[in-house]
Design a protein around this motif. Structure first.
Motif, PDB file in Angstrom:
ATOM      1  N   ALA A  91     -31.982  20.596  21.309  1.00  0.00           N
ATOM      2  CA  ALA A  91     -31.593  21.754  22.106  1.00  0.00           C
ATOM      3  C   ALA A  91     -32.406  21.858  23.389  1.00  0.00           C
ATOM      4  O   ALA A  91     -31.991  22.528  24.343  1.00  0.00           O
ATOM      5  N   HIS A  92     -33.564  21.204  23.424  1.00  0.00           N
ATOM      6  CA  HIS A  92     -34.446  21.297  24.597  1.00  0.00           C
ATOM      7  C   HIS A  92     -34.068  20.228  25.618  1.00  0.00           C
ATOM      8  O   HIS A  92     -34.907  19.447  26.069  1.00  0.00           O
ATOM      9  N   ALA A  93     -32.801  20.221  25.981  1.00  0.00           N
ATOM     10  CA  ALA A  93     -32.298  19.153  26.832  1.00  0.00           C
ATOM     11  C   ALA A  93     -32.480  19.431  28.313  1.00  0.00           C
ATOM     12  O   ALA A  93     -32.513  18.524  29.124  1.00  0.00           O
ATOM     13  N   GLY A  94     -32.577  20.707  28.667  1.00  0.00           N
ATOM     14  CA  GLY A  94     -32.728  21.060  30.065  1.00  0.00           C
ATOM     15  C   GLY A  94     -31.430  21.137  30.836  1.00  0.00           C
ATOM     16  O   GLY A  94     -31.427  21.419  32.033  1.00  0.00           O
ATOM     17  N   SER A  95     -30.297  20.897  30.159  1.00  0.00           N
ATOM     18  CA  SER A  95     -28.999  21.035  30.811  1.00  0.00           C
ATOM     19  C   SER A  95     -27.975  21.465  29.787  1.00  0.00           C
ATOM     20  O   SER A  95     -28.080  21.122  28.602  1.00  0.00           O
ATOM     21  N   LEU A  96     -26.960  22.191  30.240  1.00  0.00           N
ATOM     22  CA  LEU A  96     -25.933  22.674  29.322  1.00  0.00           C
ATOM     23  C   LEU A  96     -25.131  21.513  28.749  1.00  0.00           C
ATOM     24  O   LEU A  96     -24.799  21.504  27.561  1.00  0.00           O
ATOM     25  N   VAL A  97     -24.818  20.516  29.557  1.00  0.00           N
ATOM     26  CA  VAL A  97     -24.020  19.385  29.084  1.00  0.00           C
ATOM     27  C   VAL A  97     -24.714  18.677  27.923  1.00  0.00           C
ATOM     28  O   VAL A  97     -24.102  18.355  26.901  1.00  0.00           O
ATOM     29  N   GLU A  98     -26.014  18.428  28.058  1.00  0.00           N
ATOM     30  CA  GLU A  98     -26.756  17.759  26.983  1.00  0.00           C
ATOM     31  C   GLU A  98     -26.867  18.669  25.761  1.00  0.00           C
ATOM     32  O   GLU A  98     -26.767  18.225  24.618  1.00  0.00           O
ATOM     33  N   TYR A  99     -27.092  19.943  26.007  1.00  0.00           N
ATOM     34  CA  TYR A  99     -27.216  20.918  24.918  1.00  0.00           C
ATOM     35  C   TYR A  99     -25.959  20.932  24.055  1.00  0.00           C
ATOM     36  O   TYR A  99     -26.017  21.103  22.830  1.00  0.00           O
ATOM     37  N   LEU A 100     -24.797  20.745  24.691  1.00  0.00           N
ATOM     38  CA  LEU A 100     -23.520  20.855  23.982  1.00  0.00           C
ATOM     39  C   LEU A 100     -23.204  19.646  23.102  1.00  0.00           C
ATOM     40  O   LEU A 100     -22.315  19.718  22.251  1.00  0.00           O
ATOM     41  N   LYS A 101     -23.927  18.543  23.278  1.00  0.00           N
ATOM     42  CA  LYS A 101     -23.561  17.326  22.549  1.00  0.00           C
ATOM     43  C   LYS A 101     -23.723  17.462  21.037  1.00  0.00           C
ATOM     44  O   LYS A 101     -23.000  16.813  20.278  1.00  0.00           O
TER      45      LYS A 101
END
Length: 372
Positions: free
Chosen positions: A63-73
């Protein structure tokens, strides 16, 4: 004990036990890890890890991806186990049970039906399955002497704007059987509300409430489109509205701020901001201001009189609960119980309910806080 299951205290009172309102909570972001394991077994789906607690950690770490796109994966996993009527009903039932355990008395659950059709369900069957699970949980809570009320928000995926009209009509078809509003979800940048203008025109003609994700992964233009094209009554997250605030000067005791036309409009019309503090840090929504909770513009917006609300967004991915989010804000900004009550009253006033029922909800919240 995981963070969502802990008890959080403020001024000697249990935040968990206080009556709360949850407006921004995704169904596919709130599954129990053990349920994912069991549903994956039934469906023959491969998981990244098999142990429930290790799986919980896996979600939180990504969840600590820093971007919404990565968070959604990570949602590929949860959506993958939610493809049958039984699975949807179970997830919805447990979702409501967990909200009740955290003191929520009114919640709106958002989800995108178009993501749950790979095993042959129709859109209407998917909505009915989720409602069946909600009804089971609400009845069980009532039978146990408790109270909770739940409404569905049907989300249309921004990256599939051609589907928006169908999801809008689906929402209106079920307005008398549990669906209280329409939402947009998915990647925000590059997909303004204007791409779904036809669906929003239809919803407006049907007098159907709308909330739009805006001001999370995109800025003021996205918020403007949500309000003008989407006729949004609430803004999903909306934290980047603070980019329309100009801090003119500060002294030892005061900060002087001027509002742009957009932020003044949102404030004056009491358009609720569905902030989700932990998620906002994880997706980089507040990167303009910093990387810690103390940098979140929530307190600035609150002090300026905006209708701020506190939400979880995705309890599994963010390892959180509504009580935890309130506790985090109280710790960072020195809030007291009166402040937490204000956030709940803000949310109740913005709920997609008839005015009489919102007033009843407000009375319930006030009574709960008065009893502390």
């Amino acid at each position: 004990m995981s963070a969502p299951d802990r008890e959080y205290l403020l001024e000697g009172a249990s935040i968990n036990a206080l009556p709360k309102v949850s407006l921004h909570d995704h169904l596919d972001g709130g599954l129990r890890p053990q349920t994912i394991v069991e549903l994956a077994d039934e469906a023959g789906l491969e998981l990244p890890v098999r142990d429930a607690e290790t799986l919980r950690t896996w979600f939180e770490s990504r969840a600590h991806a820093g971007s919404l796109v990565e968070y959604l994966k990570t949602f590929d996993v949860t959506v993958g186990v939610m493809q049958t009527a039984d699975a949807l009903a179970r997830v919805a039932r447990e979702f409501v049970e967990d909200l009740h355990a955290d003191g929520v008395v009114y919640g709106e659950i958002r989800w995108a039906p178009e993501q749950h059709l790979t095993h042959g369900l129709s859109l209407d069957q998917a909505v009915e399955a989720v409602q069946a699970g909600i009804d089971q949980a609400v009845a069980a809570v009532g039978a146990g002497g408790g109270f909770i009320r739940i409404g569905q928000l049907l989300s249309s995926l921004r990256q599939n704007p051609g589907q928006a009209g169908e999801i809008a009509r689906l929402a209106v078809r079920h307005r008398d059987s549990g669906v209280v509003g329409f939402d947009t979800a998915g990647p925000e940048a590059g997909f303004p509300a204007s791409t779904m203008r036809g669906a929003f025109d239809y919803l407006a003609a049907e007098w159907f409430p709308v909330t739009v994700h805006a001001g999370e992964a995109d800025g003021l233009d996205s918020i403007t489109s949500a309000l003008l094209d989407g006729r949004a009554l609430r803004l999903g997250h909306g934290v980047r509205l603070a980019e329309d605030l100009i801090i003119e000067r500060a002294d030892d005791e005061n900060t002087y701020v001027s509002l742009g036309l957009l932020s003044q409009w949102v404030k004056d019309r009491e358009i609720a901001l569905e902030t989700s503090p932990t998620s906002n840090l994880q997706t980089g929504a507040i990167a303009h201001w910093g990387e810690t909770m103390a940098d979140h513009p929530f307190d600035l917006l609150y002090q300026l009189g905006f209708r701020v609300t506190v939400n979880t967004d995705n309890r599994l991915m963010s390892g959180t609960s509504l009580s935890r989010e309130l506790s985090l804000l109280a710790d960072v900004f020195a809030y007291r119980l009166d402040d937490l009550e204000t956030f709940q009253l803000n949310a109740a006033a913005a709920a997609f309910l008839p005015i009489e029922e919102r007033e009843e909800l407000i009375d319930r919240i006030a009574a709960g806080f008065d009893a502390v």
